[in-house]
Design an enzyme around this catalytic site. Structure first.
Site, PDB file in Angstrom:
ATOM      1  N   VAL A   1      58.534 133.002  65.043  1.00 36.67           N
ATOM      2  CA  VAL A   1      58.691 133.357  66.460  1.00 36.67           C
ATOM      3  C   VAL A   1      58.156 134.756  66.727  1.00 36.67           C
ATOM      4  O   VAL A   1      57.435 134.986  67.707  1.00 36.67           O
ATOM      5  CB  VAL A   1      60.169 133.242  66.882  1.00 36.67           C
ATOM      6  CG1 VAL A   1      60.338 133.689  68.341  1.00 36.67           C
ATOM      7  CG2 VAL A   1      60.667 131.816  66.713  1.00 36.67           C
TER       8      VAL A   1
ATOM      9  N   ASP B   1      59.638 145.167  61.328  1.00 40.49           N
ATOM     10  CA  ASP B   1      60.361 144.366  60.347  1.00 40.49           C
ATOM     11  C   ASP B   1      60.879 145.304  59.266  1.00 40.49           C
ATOM     12  O   ASP B   1      60.197 146.267  58.891  1.00 40.49           O
ATOM     13  CB  ASP B   1      59.449 143.293  59.739  1.00 40.49           C
ATOM     14  CG  ASP B   1      60.243 142.166  59.085  1.00 40.49           C
ATOM     15  OD1 ASP B   1      60.911 142.435  58.054  1.00 40.49           O
ATOM     16  OD2 ASP B   1      60.207 141.048  59.599  1.00 40.49           O
TER      17      ASP B   1
ATOM     18  N   THR C   1      67.526 131.909  68.495  1.00 37.89           N
ATOM     19  CA  THR C   1      68.449 130.867  68.923  1.00 37.89           C
ATOM     20  C   THR C   1      69.857 131.279  68.545  1.00 37.89           C
ATOM     21  O   THR C   1      70.172 131.408  67.364  1.00 37.89           O
ATOM     22  CB  THR C   1      68.092 129.521  68.260  1.00 37.89           C
ATOM     23  OG1 THR C   1      66.739 129.192  68.591  1.00 37.89           O
ATOM     24  CG2 THR C   1      69.011 128.421  68.737  1.00 37.89           C
TER      25      THR C   1
ATOM     26  N   ASN D   1      67.046 121.102  71.862  1.00 39.77           N
ATOM     27  CA  ASN D   1      66.832 120.697  70.467  1.00 39.77           C
ATOM     28  C   ASN D   1      67.780 119.586  70.050  1.00 39.77           C
ATOM     29  O   ASN D   1      67.400 118.675  69.307  1.00 39.77           O
ATOM     30  CB  ASN D   1      66.990 121.899  69.542  1.00 39.77           C
ATOM     31  CG  ASN D   1      65.719 122.716  69.435  1.00 39.77           C
ATOM     32  OD1 ASN D   1      64.675 122.330  69.940  1.00 39.77           O
ATOM     33  ND2 ASN D   1      65.794 123.868  68.799  1.00 39.77           N
TER      34      ASN D   1
ATOM     35  N   LEU E   1      60.262 109.544  69.022  1.00 44.63           N
ATOM     36  CA  LEU E   1      60.827 108.228  68.722  1.00 44.63           C
ATOM     37  C   LEU E   1      60.231 107.658  67.445  1.00 44.63           C
ATOM     38  O   LEU E   1      60.253 106.448  67.239  1.00 44.63           O
ATOM     39  CB  LEU E   1      60.579 107.265  69.891  1.00 44.63           C
ATOM     40  CG  LEU E   1      61.510 107.381  71.097  1.00 44.63           C
ATOM     41  CD1 LEU E   1      61.135 106.353  72.153  1.00 44.63           C
ATOM     42  CD2 LEU E   1      62.977 107.201  70.698  1.00 44.63           C
TER      43      LEU E   1
ATOM     44  N   GLY F   1      63.656 117.905  59.708  1.00 46.90           N
ATOM     45  CA  GLY F   1      63.955 119.016  58.819  1.00 46.90           C
ATOM     46  C   GLY F   1      63.638 120.286  59.569  1.00 46.90           C
ATOM     47  O   GLY F   1      63.602 120.310  60.798  1.00 46.90           O
TER      48      GLY F   1
ATOM     49  N   CYS G   1      65.374 124.263  62.985  1.00 44.99           N
ATOM     50  CA  CYS G   1      65.927 124.166  64.341  1.00 44.99           C
ATOM     51  C   CYS G   1      66.911 123.020  64.542  1.00 44.99           C
ATOM     52  O   CYS G   1      68.069 123.256  64.888  1.00 44.99           O
ATOM     53  CB  CYS G   1      64.791 124.045  65.352  1.00 44.99           C
ATOM     54  SG  CYS G   1      63.754 125.511  65.457  1.00 44.99           S
TER      55      CYS G   1
ATOM     56  N   LYS H   1      57.244 119.386  57.788  1.00 42.05           N
ATOM     57  CA  LYS H   1      56.334 118.684  58.685  1.00 42.05           C
ATOM     58  C   LYS H   1      54.921 119.151  58.369  1.00 42.05           C
ATOM     59  O   LYS H   1      54.736 120.165  57.683  1.00 42.05           O
ATOM     60  CB  LYS H   1      56.680 118.962  60.156  1.00 42.05           C
ATOM     61  CG  LYS H   1      56.524 120.423  60.562  1.00 42.05           C
ATOM     62  CD  LYS H   1      56.880 120.653  62.017  1.00 42.05           C
ATOM     63  CE  LYS H   1      55.879 120.052  62.960  1.00 42.05           C
ATOM     64  NZ  LYS H   1      56.125 120.438  64.370  1.00 42.05           N
TER      65      LYS H   1
ATOM     66  N   ARG I   1      62.216 125.004  54.975  1.00 38.12           N
ATOM     67  CA  ARG I   1      63.623 125.006  55.349  1.00 38.12           C
ATOM     68  C   ARG I   1      64.100 123.589  55.689  1.00 38.12           C
ATOM     69  O   ARG I   1      63.528 122.919  56.524  1.00 38.12           O
ATOM     70  CB  ARG I   1      63.869 125.947  56.523  1.00 38.12           C
ATOM     71  CG  ARG I   1      63.770 127.419  56.131  1.00 38.12           C
ATOM     72  CD  ARG I   1      63.874 128.340  57.322  1.00 38.12           C
ATOM     73  NE  ARG I   1      62.686 128.270  58.178  1.00 38.12           N
ATOM     74  CZ  ARG I   1      62.521 129.019  59.268  1.00 38.12           C
ATOM     75  NH1 ARG I   1      63.469 129.868  59.632  1.00 38.12           N
ATOM     76  NH2 ARG I   1      61.419 128.908  59.989  1.00 38.12           N
TER      77      ARG I   1
END
Length: 462
Positions: free
Chosen positions: A17, A36, A125, A231, A273, A280, A283, A343, A350
């Protein structure tokens, strides 16, 4: 605050993000400082190296070197008009989001707030009510705090890893929650994005059908809830498809045809769908658990969300069950797992389904070989506790395998010459957990939510 215009931006956190936010804002014209506390990560960025895999991100950041700086020092806050908090909120053991990184960021930036208008934008989030909590932290830690100049806005992100640049540049909506003056201020910052007056990056053209994003102005609490609810709803759709898919297998229906049929209903739609191995990433699981945790705090049960989580993780065991049905015992069997990232088009591991598959296969005595086009270097660091052999390429991974599980739907795996490669396997058994294979193959292929094609191999390699 009403009469000023934001010019300089600070972004705290350089993960998916934070880097996307910094790159976007630099591209549309602002001077951006990324902050950071990890010196190694900042050193990488200063060398022009991007620490994560996200298509197009490296090129976007490289093209904005004059507008982007990277530092470990919070002193950049003194010059910033808008400060974005983009740090992680990993789930705790009970599902409650861990806010340590958010509170640390807020407490660290607070001493550097000064006399000019500055808003603090929470893109992380976070549970409902966190914006108010951050506002209190700023009051407690900033000697120059002034509630008329320093306000907190919730501006949740809706990025999909793998398509984060497109999602950032051409969003379907911008949600901004907080005091109306602060929301107006942030809207002015986003004006080039809202009006789409910027020149698109070469690698991420503006879609022909795209016009401009919807702008949702609301309260802090509603903005925080919008992120969680969005989400959670998408997670529900995936789990619903998987639950229907399980019944499809038993009655002889085809989940892909069913999903296509119901998706033409405008109230349902086709997206999210796809039956398969389940979700995974950072989020869906975290945010559904976060809502359940919030409900628990307020004595409000959320059984639909809990069922979505249960169905999702059941899919991982379902794949193991399919494997055992064919191979009986897995002891000593060579099992190949194709895909390690949760993905395609990311190296994010994660909550990746492949992690649980490898762990369970090893526990059952299998010898596991794994491959991923981009995530293997990261896996060597983050999955050092797992036992598997990393394959140099997908073809090598299949040699003398008793079965292969397709765990991530990378294009590379779709395009493999499967008819040839199954001939190198000890047993031609494919558990296609992402339903990517379309052509008939000289192999036993199991998919999710579709009746398995029956195949008796002519010979078994010994």
């Amino acid at each position: 605050m009403k009469n000023s215009f934001p010019q300089r931006v600070a972004v705290i956190g350089t993960g998916y993000v934070g880097l996307g936010t910094a790159g976007l804002l630099a591209h549309i014209g602002y001077q951006v400082t990324g902050i950071d506390i990890d010196p190694a990560k900042i050193a990488q960025l200063q060398r022009g190296e991007v620490p994560i895999h996200e298509p197009g991100l490296e090129g976007l950041l490289a093209g904005q070197e004059e507008r982007l700086t990277w530092t470990t020092s919070y002193e950049a806050i003194t010059e910033a008009d808008v400060i974005f908090i983009c740090v992680g909120t990993p789930p705790g053991p009970d599902g409650t989001p861990n806010l340590n990184y958010v509170t640390s960021a807020a407490a660290s930036l607070a001493p550097f707030l000064n006399g000019h208008a500055q808003i603090i934008v929470n893109k992380s989030t976070v549970p409902i009510g966190t914006g108010d909590y951050v506002q209190r932290l700023l009051e407690d830690h900033s000697p120059n705090f002034d509630e008329t100049r320093h306000r907190v806005v919730s501006n949740p992100e809706f990025l999909r890893e793998g398509t984060a640049l497109s999602d950032s540049l051409y969003p379907d909506r911008l949600v901004m929650g907080g005091h109306p003056d602060a929301v107006d201020y942030l809207a002015r910052l986003y004006a080039p994005l809202i009006e789409q007056t910027f020149v698109p990056p070469a690698g991420t053209p503006r879609p022909d059908s795209y016009t401009r994003p919807a702008v949702v102005r609301t309260t802090l609490q509603s903005a925080e809830m919008i992120k969680y609810a969005a989400n959670a709803f998408l997670a529900l759709k995936i789990s619903f498809a998987n639950e229907i898919g399980g019944l499809c297998e038993r009655v002889g229906a085809d989940i892909q045809e069913v999903s296509t049929g119901i998706g033409f209903d405008g109230r349902i739609g086709h997206r999210f769908l796809q039956a398969g191995l389940g979700w995974g990433g950072s989020c869906f699981g975290k945010d559904t658990q976060g809502l359940i945790s919030a409900g628990r705090e307020h004595s409000y049960a959320m059984p639909i969300l809990q069922a979505a989580i249960d169905v999702n993780y059941r899919q991982r065991q379902l794949v193991i069950d399919k494997l055992i049905r064919h191979l009986k015992s897995l002891k000593g069997k060579r099992i190949t797992v194709l895909g390690m990232a949760f993905k395609p088009n990311t190296d994010d591991l994660r909550d990746a389904p492949a992690h649980d598959l490898i762990a369970r296969l090893t526990q059952l005595g299998a010898v596991v070989t794994a491959h991923d086009p981009v995530a293997m270097p990261r896996a060597s660091r983050e999955w050092a506790h797992l036992t598997y052999t990393a394959a140099a390429d997908a073809a090598t991974a299949l040699v003398r395998a008793d079965a292969v599980i397709i765990a991530t739907e990378w294009d590379e795996y779709v395009q493999l010459n499967w008819s040839e490669l199954v001939g190198t396997m000890r047993r031609p058994l494919i558990i296609d957990a992402r339903n990517i294979l379309r052509d008939a193959l000289p192999a036993q292929v199991e998919q999710i939510g579709r009746e398995a094609a029956h195949y008796q191999p002519e010979q078994v390699l010994e």
